[in-house]
Design a protein around this motif. Structure first.
Motif, PDB file in Angstrom:
ATOM      1  N   ALA A  70      42.658  30.326  43.323  1.00 58.29           N
ATOM      2  CA  ALA A  70      42.593  31.775  43.526  1.00 58.29           C
ATOM      3  C   ALA A  70      43.523  32.515  42.577  1.00 58.29           C
ATOM      4  N   TYR A  71      44.662  31.907  42.277  1.00 56.68           N
ATOM      5  CA  TYR A  71      45.668  32.588  41.459  1.00 56.68           C
ATOM      6  C   TYR A  71      45.148  32.910  40.067  1.00 56.68           C
ATOM      7  N   ALA A  72      44.279  32.059  39.535  1.00 57.70           N
ATOM      8  CA  ALA A  72      43.715  32.322  38.207  1.00 57.70           C
ATOM      9  C   ALA A  72      42.953  33.645  38.175  1.00 57.70           C
ATOM     10  N   VAL A  73      42.433  34.043  39.342  1.00 52.87           N
ATOM     11  CA  VAL A  73      41.674  35.290  39.439  1.00 52.87           C
ATOM     12  C   VAL A  73      42.562  36.434  39.893  1.00 52.87           C
ATOM     13  N   THR A  74      43.285  36.224  40.973  1.00 54.17           N
ATOM     14  CA  THR A  74      44.010  37.338  41.594  1.00 54.17           C
ATOM     15  C   THR A  74      45.177  37.836  40.758  1.00 54.17           C
ATOM     16  N   ARG A  75      45.764  36.996  39.918  1.00 53.22           N
ATOM     17  CA  ARG A  75      46.875  37.469  39.095  1.00 53.22           C
ATOM     18  C   ARG A  75      46.420  38.577  38.160  1.00 53.22           C
ATOM     19  N   GLU A  76      45.161  38.505  37.696  1.00 50.53           N
ATOM     20  CA  GLU A  76      44.669  39.550  36.802  1.00 50.53           C
ATOM     21  C   GLU A  76      44.400  40.850  37.546  1.00 50.53           C
ATOM     22  N   ARG A 164      39.237  40.357  45.322  1.00 56.57           N
ATOM     23  CA  ARG A 164      39.860  41.046  44.182  1.00 56.57           C
ATOM     24  C   ARG A 164      41.241  41.586  44.548  1.00 56.57           C
ATOM     25  N   ASN A 165      41.921  40.843  45.432  1.00 55.86           N
ATOM     26  CA  ASN A 165      43.234  41.285  45.891  1.00 55.86           C
ATOM     27  C   ASN A 165      44.116  40.060  46.134  1.00 55.86           C
ATOM     28  N   ALA A 233      30.383  34.982  45.697  1.00 62.57           N
ATOM     29  CA  ALA A 233      31.251  35.552  44.668  1.00 62.57           C
ATOM     30  C   ALA A 233      30.469  35.866  43.391  1.00 62.57           C
ATOM     31  N   TRP A 234      29.567  34.958  43.000  1.00 63.57           N
ATOM     32  CA  TRP A 234      28.773  35.139  41.791  1.00 63.57           C
ATOM     33  C   TRP A 234      27.843  36.340  41.911  1.00 63.57           C
TER      34      TRP A 234
END
Length: 242
Positions: A70-76, A164-165, A233-234
């Motif tokens: 998840a971190y790969a996505v949420t950090r952005e 997205r959070n 998600a997709w």
């Protein structure tokens, strides 16, 4: 796509902000071990049984893997840089690049944690006059932990794309399994065993204490959760960016 995956993997191992993510991976088996103190009671157990019992917490690597993925996505989203990434590489490459990179990092981290945990188990066993005995059951736990890391990272990354959070995702991938699923495991195991975290954990400890699924049902339920969440998600991401 290769460049997108390579870029995401570099992001996943760079910066001080990733340290809490790795700390979760290290502490997760300890949390599982001490949440059920019965594993520490090795009275009457031989080396093989004691080793297997102390390695079982590795099966819950699925939880830390979900957080890593998840971190790969949420950090952005946290740093408001996702729009720039989507503009630069497009949703398809960003989506799969982050999921694949998160999975690769999760597997590598699970291997490292397993090595460190095994070394600790070996020392602990020596204090009880026992020796590390890597039987077929022990290797099955390792294999289940790695498979769980793959599925967990995919689910975690997908949840990141859905919410997205950062904070909402952390609650879903960490707090929910550690509080709700573990609680249900004690009070309503017939329900808990079908939850995503425990179903995937069962890959490493099938039929654990007669409360988790056996291996083949666990594979089916785990894959169903993974495919379902990734598909949501997709589709949702396509609608937002399309």
């Amino acid at each position: 796509m290769r460049n997108a995956i390579r870029s995401e993997m570099l992001r996943s191992v760079s910066g001080l902000s990733v340290l809490p993510v790795y700390l979760v991976a290290v502490l997760m088996p300890a949390f599982v071990l001490f949440s059920d103190g019965s594993r520490l009671d090795l009275t009457g157990a031989d080396s093989a049984a004691a080793t297997t019992r102390l390695l079982e917490p590795l099966a819950w690597s699925v939880i830390s893997a979900a957080f890593v993925g998840a971190y790969a996505v949420t950090r952005e989203y946290y740093y408001d840089s996702m729009e720039r990434t989507l503009t630069g590489v497009g949703f398809r490459r960003a989506f799969w690049g982050k999921l694949v990179a998160g999975t690769a990092i999760s597997v590598a981290l699970t291997v490292c944690v397993s090595v460190v945990w095994t070394a600790g188990v070996s020392v602990f066993l020596l204090q009880d006059g026992l020796a590390l005995a890597l039987t077929e059951s022990a290797w099955s736990t390792y294999a289940g932990a790695l498979a769980g890391a793959v599925l967990g990272a995919l689910i975690g990354g997908a949840i990141g794309w859905i919410t997205r959070n950062y904070y909402a995702t952390a609650i879903l991938v960490l707090v929910f399994p550690m509080v709700v699923e573990f609680g249900l495991l004690r009070t309503a195991p017939e329900v808990a065993k079908f939850s995503p975290g425990l179903a995937i954990a069962a890959l490493g400890v099938p039929g654990y204490q007669d409360r988790l699924l056996e291996f083949l049902p666990a594979v089916g339920v785990g894959l169903a959760w993974t495919v379902g969440v990734v598909a949501i998600a997709w589709v949702g991401g396509h609608r937002r960016t399309g």
